[in-house]
Design an enzyme around this catalytic site. Sequence first.
Site, PDB file in Angstrom:
ATOM      1  N   ASP A 141       0.896  -1.187   0.034  1.00 41.88           N
ATOM      2  CA  ASP A 141      -0.020   0.075  -0.079  1.00 41.88           C
ATOM      3  C   ASP A 141       0.829   1.309  -0.040  1.00 41.88           C
ATOM      4  O   ASP A 141       0.597   2.383  -0.845  1.00 41.88           O
ATOM      5  CB  ASP A 141      -0.942   0.001   1.117  1.00 41.88           C
ATOM      6  CG  ASP A 141      -1.958   1.028   1.189  1.00 41.88           C
ATOM      7  OD1 ASP A 141      -3.047   0.793   0.657  1.00 41.88           O
ATOM      8  OD2 ASP A 141      -1.623   2.207   1.673  1.00 41.88           O
ATOM      9  N   ASN A 169      -5.350   1.959  -0.508  1.00 42.56           N
ATOM     10  CA  ASN A 169      -5.314   1.239  -1.516  1.00 42.56           C
ATOM     11  C   ASN A 169      -5.701  -0.046  -1.527  1.00 42.56           C
ATOM     12  O   ASN A 169      -6.521  -0.619  -2.135  1.00 42.56           O
ATOM     13  CB  ASN A 169      -3.978   1.571  -2.418  1.00 42.56           C
ATOM     14  CG  ASN A 169      -3.769   2.850  -2.655  1.00 42.56           C
ATOM     15  OD1 ASN A 169      -4.544   3.557  -3.384  1.00 42.56           O
ATOM     16  ND2 ASN A 169      -2.502   3.139  -2.253  1.00 42.56           N
ATOM     17  N   ASP A 170      -5.195  -0.876  -0.441  1.00 47.04           N
ATOM     18  CA  ASP A 170      -5.408  -2.019  -0.296  1.00 47.04           C
ATOM     19  C   ASP A 170      -6.804  -2.289   0.121  1.00 47.04           C
ATOM     20  O   ASP A 170      -7.536  -3.314  -0.464  1.00 47.04           O
ATOM     21  CB  ASP A 170      -4.530  -2.685   1.002  1.00 47.04           C
ATOM     22  CG  ASP A 170      -3.305  -3.148   0.904  1.00 47.04           C
ATOM     23  OD1 ASP A 170      -3.056  -3.973  -0.190  1.00 47.04           O
ATOM     24  OD2 ASP A 170      -2.316  -2.872   1.636  1.00 47.04           O
ATOM     25  N   LYS A 171      -7.698  -1.529   0.875  1.00 45.25           N
ATOM     26  CA  LYS A 171      -8.758  -1.619   1.315  1.00 45.25           C
ATOM     27  C   LYS A 171      -9.735  -1.410   0.192  1.00 45.25           C
ATOM     28  O   LYS A 171     -10.816  -1.981   0.015  1.00 45.25           O
ATOM     29  CB  LYS A 171      -9.077  -0.773   2.614  1.00 45.25           C
ATOM     30  CG  LYS A 171      -8.149  -1.075   3.623  1.00 45.25           C
ATOM     31  CD  LYS A 171      -8.885  -0.720   5.196  1.00 45.25           C
ATOM     32  CE  LYS A 171      -9.989  -1.704   5.675  1.00 45.25           C
ATOM     33  NZ  LYS A 171     -10.361  -1.631   7.115  1.00 45.25           N
TER      34      LYS A 171
END
Length: 375
Positions: A141, A169-171
């Site tokens: 991320d 970004n990951d989520k």
Amino acid sequence: MLPLEGVRVIEVGQALAGPLAGAIMADMGADVIKVEKPDGGDDARGWGPPFGPDGVTSLYFHGQNRNKRSVTLDLKDARDIEALHRLCESADILIQNLRPGVVEEIGIGPAAMTARHPRLVYCSIWAFGDRGPMRMKPGFDPLLQAFGGMMSVTGRPEDPPTFCGASINDKATGMFTVIGALGLLRRREITGRGGVVDTSLFETAVHWVEGQVNNHVATGEVPKRHGTGGAVIVPYQVFETADRPLCLAAGNDRLWARCAQVLGHPEWASDERFAKGAQRVRNKAVLLPLIAAVLRTRPRDAWIAALEEAGVPCAPVNDIGEVVASEQFAAVGILQQLPGGPKVVGLPISFDGVRPRSARGAPRLGEHNKEVLGR
């Protein structure tokens, strides 16, 4: 009945984006089988402290892997690859966020899997996307916050570029994966065939700065950092008061007129420099210090009471402890006690007024090998 009851998901991944997609589907009723490597499993199991009640499994892992079953497969072993295929015979969705290139190397890439399992919805989560010169690069991320431009527009102009406080970004990539998977499930109802969903941290990062990208493409200008403020709305930022900061969001001219009244300067609403939104943006170097000087004259709670009475959107700048202690946090009931595990934040969605609750906590490594694999 939850909306995804009867849907089976195979999750082959670790860390955050893939497991979050699985957790969302599990909370919506899907049977999610998490495939982990026998030697240690998902790396996130050890991402602590803090740890859960067993003192070994991280709270991070509990939060992203609740409501799942865990099996262990060595995907370098042809026999375990065949076991994965057997799982996919009854699965609707497969999620994978392994290092780019790995799934092709071991024969479980999208082409191979959808050829053998034509009804399968195959979800690949990439770092930089499924094409282009950076296709095979790994990513986390913060790297994508840096490469994707988010850091360049976060923070004060005089400070260095700044990370966001959450793995945005990951989520968001996990969420987009769920959206894509549900879209292909709907299409499968019509065509009878599954397909491939590709998402990436990079494309998500670009989506976060969509407005800034569109502005750059249209004007050639490179957006700058605005501290806590917005680029196209003024006032729309955090201000200090006599004691603690507040966020003020006068999002249109009507709200600005009310705000000016509360601030004791109703003439600002008709001042040709400040009357309209575009004028306030052009003249914010003059207006913002004027607002800041007024707000420093009274405590935060006094300003919030006056602004709310006038219908001007505002909020205290809370720390996490204050968020958790707030009446609103308790009222929405988003914190849940996992069976046999810690308390974690649940799904931020309710169905017919009811928030889904996790029927089980995060699994032990390989806890369901016998139940699922028969071994």
